[in-house]
Design an enzyme around this catalytic site. Structure first.
Site, PDB file in Angstrom:
ATOM      1  CB  ALA A  13      -3.983   7.326  -5.383  1.00  0.00           C
ATOM      2  CB  CYS A  14       0.311   5.852  -4.466  1.00  0.00           C
ATOM      3  SG  CYS A  14       2.174   4.558  -5.262  1.00  0.00           S
ATOM      4  N   PRO A  15      -0.690   4.488  -7.944  1.00  0.00           N
ATOM      5  CG  PRO A  15       0.154   3.071  -9.511  1.00  0.00           C
ATOM      6  CD  PRO A  15      -1.072   3.635  -8.757  1.00  0.00           C
TER       7      PRO A  15
END
Length: 75
Positions: A13-15
Protein backbone atom coordinates in the site's frame (compact mmCIF):
# COMPACT_ATOMS: atom_id res chain seq x y z
CA UNK A 1 10.19 -2.82 -23.29
CA UNK A 2 13.59 -3.85 -21.94
CA UNK A 3 14.22 -2.94 -18.31
CA UNK A 4 17.57 -3.13 -16.52
CA UNK A 5 15.84 -3.94 -13.23
CA UNK A 6 12.38 -5.12 -12.15
CA UNK A 7 10.71 -4.11 -8.90
CA UNK A 8 7.82 -6.13 -7.48
CA UNK A 9 5.68 -3.84 -5.32
CA UNK A 10 2.49 -5.89 -5.64
CA UNK A 11 0.46 -6.13 -2.46
CA UNK A 12 2.08 -3.02 -1.00
CA UNK A 13 0.00 0.00 0.00
CA UNK A 14 0.97 3.63 -0.45
CA UNK A 15 3.60 4.95 0.13
CA UNK A 16 5.66 1.73 -0.12
CA UNK A 17 5.66 1.45 -3.95
CA UNK A 18 7.20 4.95 -4.13
CA UNK A 19 9.69 4.25 -1.33
CA UNK A 20 10.86 1.05 -3.02
CA UNK A 21 10.96 2.70 -6.46
CA UNK A 22 13.09 5.55 -5.13
CA UNK A 23 15.56 3.09 -3.59
CA UNK A 24 15.71 0.91 -6.71
CA UNK A 25 16.24 3.79 -9.14
CA UNK A 26 19.17 5.10 -7.07
CA UNK A 27 21.00 1.87 -7.94
CA UNK A 28 20.64 2.47 -11.70
CA UNK A 29 22.67 4.54 -14.12
CA UNK A 30 21.22 7.53 -15.94
CA UNK A 31 19.20 6.33 -18.93
CA UNK A 32 18.50 2.89 -17.43
CA UNK A 33 14.90 1.69 -17.31
CA UNK A 34 13.20 0.37 -14.16
CA UNK A 35 10.09 -1.80 -14.49
CA UNK A 36 7.71 -1.61 -11.53
CA UNK A 37 4.73 -3.88 -10.80
CA UNK A 38 2.17 -2.62 -8.25
CA UNK A 39 -1.41 -3.39 -7.24
CA UNK A 40 -2.19 -0.19 -5.32
CA UNK A 41 -4.36 1.95 -7.62
CA UNK A 42 -2.86 5.08 -6.07
CA UNK A 43 0.51 4.10 -7.52
CA UNK A 44 -0.61 5.29 -10.95
CA UNK A 45 -0.83 8.95 -9.97
CA UNK A 46 1.91 8.68 -7.34
CA UNK A 47 4.54 7.21 -9.67
CA UNK A 48 3.62 9.59 -12.49
CA UNK A 49 4.06 12.62 -10.22
CA UNK A 50 7.18 11.21 -8.56
CA UNK A 51 8.91 10.51 -11.88
CA UNK A 52 8.19 14.02 -13.13
CA UNK A 53 9.35 15.72 -9.92
CA UNK A 54 12.51 13.61 -9.80
CA UNK A 55 13.54 14.38 -13.37
CA UNK A 56 12.80 10.85 -14.58
CA UNK A 57 10.67 9.84 -17.55
CA UNK A 58 7.62 7.60 -17.29
CA UNK A 59 7.93 5.75 -20.60
CA UNK A 60 4.85 3.57 -20.36
CA UNK A 61 2.26 2.24 -17.96
CA UNK A 62 -0.20 -0.59 -18.46
CA UNK A 63 -2.59 -2.66 -16.40
CA UNK A 64 -2.88 -6.43 -16.77
CA UNK A 65 -5.20 -8.48 -14.57
CA UNK A 66 -5.15 -5.93 -11.76
CA UNK A 67 -1.38 -5.44 -11.83
CA UNK A 68 -0.16 -1.97 -12.77
CA UNK A 69 3.11 -2.00 -14.72
CA UNK A 70 5.33 1.04 -15.11
CA UNK A 71 8.54 1.67 -16.99
CA UNK A 72 10.54 4.63 -15.70
CA UNK A 73 13.74 5.87 -17.34
CA UNK A 74 16.21 7.35 -14.89
CA UNK A 75 17.01 10.98 -15.64
Amino acid sequence: MEAVKKLDATGLACPMPIVKTKKAIQELNSGDVLEIHATDQGAKSDLTAWAKSGGHELLQNTEEEGVLKFWIKKG
